[in-house]
Design an enzyme around this catalytic site. Structure first.
Site, PDB file in Angstrom:
ATOM      1  CD  GLU A   1      -3.767  -2.005   6.520  1.00 39.17           C
ATOM      2  OE1 GLU A   1      -4.376  -3.046   6.819  1.00 39.17           O
ATOM      3  OE2 GLU A   1      -3.128  -1.334   7.366  1.00 39.17           O
TER       4      GLU A   1
ATOM      5  CB  SER B   1      -0.948   0.012   1.204  1.00 43.18           C
ATOM      6  OG  SER B   1      -0.224   0.055   2.415  1.00 43.18           O
ATOM      7  CG  HIS B   2       2.937   3.084   2.598  1.00 42.55           C
ATOM      8  ND1 HIS B   2       2.355   2.293   3.557  1.00 42.55           N
ATOM      9  CD2 HIS B   2       2.507   4.341   2.841  1.00 42.55           C
ATOM     10  CE1 HIS B   2       1.616   3.043   4.359  1.00 42.55           C
ATOM     11  NE2 HIS B   2       1.687   4.282   3.951  1.00 42.55           N
TER      12      HIS B   2
END
Lengths: 330, 330
Positions: free
Chosen positions: B187, B46-47
């Site tokens: 998320e 997610s990053h």
């Protein structure tokens, strides 16, 4: 049995006399009595006179030095260490506060490691006076194992509160003080005393099974608040108040303790920052009010500590009441 | 569609080239690509590359300065300020790290206020290099409003992560990095993209009603983790990264932002402490291992970041895969 009414001066006098009778000298009795009075004043009964039998037990057993003379050292330009000489924490706080504030103003940020004390009270009462002096303040302390790490079933972490204070010139500071446990052990003790059930998720019994019975939880383990995130914070507190400053982890404090009912020997860490030294010397106070306005504009939201400040307004006028059973014990 | 396999070098190259093509100079493209690669390396999708379209949007719209040259000031003996010159945060981190470490070693404790940057990545990647240098480290940052304060129903706080790192000489540091939201917004975005439902308690819809639909939560509000305690931490993060250092609260950052899909302008606070200057210079490292042993002796308990370190071992050898749809977008 009826409750016993007391003024806040009565609370201080009762605590002071009781502590002095059982081995505290005047300076220590006065400092601890001030802490107990502040708890009763703010409606925090679980840190008030309710704890006095524990303080006395620790004096009687010889675990705590009632005549402690805390001493201060400078460990590095931004780090102070207060050695509590085996006494209760309040005198160490009283006598290190101005040095910590001065160091924070000079350095911008300063730390105070308090070692060799017995801590039995709330952190907000230690954070508030520094925040009231215009500083942004953290405080952390541990205790004896009460909380299981996330995923585990046996107590390892203390209830490990962390407190934070934000200064509001001309107003009461915003202060929160929260255990890393789903509930403070003091509150579980009160529920056990009063025979109240607890919500699900607060703890497990000695076999690791979930329970709502406070007595069973006191024999088993509390759970961290917020699952693994609260567990991380509990671990962080252990590392700050023991690993970093050379004091006892909760499990070490328990191993050394004589279980007299009073607080174990341990450490505390405070951090203080001067908002005037962080880049917005003129604007910071007004700027932060904008956040508080946004918060309180939502129905159902209040600022941390507002309930305590409300209690304080009332008890300063009306005093408090304590259960007759507690009064008789004291 | 099949997933696309990439080595970590591929990830870096893909991100670097894409950023360079869309307006980053070499230094900035390199720093951001390093952050994206670290996320993919540690299994934090997610990053990772998932964020690249947002980085590019922020460059294209002119919101972010792709040729930023961050500059450092000393605000007081223990407080540094890095002005990011309107660029992405990674270059500011790269270029302030050694100064923060040196200041912490001299003062015992030091703070770094990062202002005027656009932060779009994880804090652990900023904490770990300092912890690996032997420092105990905190990091805090905010974002745009996503989380309702406890008791409220409208987004006010950002997801407001706080990260903490503890050094373990000769081993990977213990690091946690956790949003004050019940779930990180990244998320929730992933769940929305993949069409997954979320657990109850993560958020509310635009009318303040509880929901498990990630799309509805992205239009409504996330809830803080752990009820009012998580809410206090979210508020604390706002005060540290905006009130204290003169940067934007999440609600102010949103008001200024052009909603191009990239990160808003905002601040970050890091604190670094040298355990060698806190009273237990010789014993601290070994002492802390005792706590970690107690933790991992309980079945079901693992140390924070162990999963990331495990992923890292694997991806360094095997590389990663990303969805073909994401690869096509990039």
């Amino acid at each position: 049995m009826a409750d016993v009414p007391l003024s806040l001066d009565d609370v201080h006098e009762l605590a002071f006399t009781c502590l002095k009778t059982h081995g505290c000298d005047e300076a220590n009795a006065n400092a601890v009595a001030g802490t107990i009075m502040a708890a009763e004043r703010d409606g925090a009964a679980s840190h008030g006179l309710f704890r006095l039998p524990g303080y006395v037990a620790a004096l009687k057993s010889g675990k705590v030095n009632g005549a402690a003379r805390p001493t201060m050292r400078t460990l590095s330009p931004g780090v102070l260490q207060m050695n509590g000489d085996g006494g209760f924490a309040p005198l160490s706080h009283q006598r290190s506060r101005d040095d910590l504030a001065a160091c924070a103003r000079t350095q911008g940020i300063a730390a105070l490691a308090i070692i060799n004390t017995h801590h039995f009270s709330a952190l907000w009462a230690e954070v508030e006076p520094l925040a009231a002096q215009g500083l942004c303040v953290f405080a952390f302390t541990a205790f004896k194992p009460a909380v299981a790490p996330a995923g585990g079933s046996r107590p390892l972490f203390g209830t490990n509160p962390m407190a934070f204070g934000w200064p509001r010139p001309g107003r009461n500071p915003v202060v929160f003080d929260q255990a890393s446990a789903a509930m403070a052990r003091g509150e579980v003790m009160i529920a056990a005393r009063d025979g109240h059930e607890l919500p699900a998720g607060v703890g497990v019994d000695a076999d690791g099974a979930p329970t709502t019975d406070p007595d069973a939880i006191l024999k088993g383990a509390l759970l961290p608040f917020g699952g693994h995130k609260g567990s991380s914070i509990a671990m962080m507190v252990e590392l700050l108040v023991a690993g970093l400053i050379g004091e006892a982890f909760s499990f070490e404090a328990a191993a050394r303790d004589n279980n007299d009912g009073g607080p174990p020997q341990g450490g505390e860490l405070m951090l203080a920052m001067d908002p005037g030294r962080f880049g917005d010397a003129d604007g910071w106070a007004q700027h932060a009010e904008g956040l508080f306005e946004q918060m309180t504009a939502q129905e159902g939201v209040r600022l941390p500590a507002d309930r305590r400040y409300g209690n304080r307004q009332r008890t300063l006028k009306e005093g408090i009441t304590i259960p007759e059973s507690l009064h008789a014990t004291i």
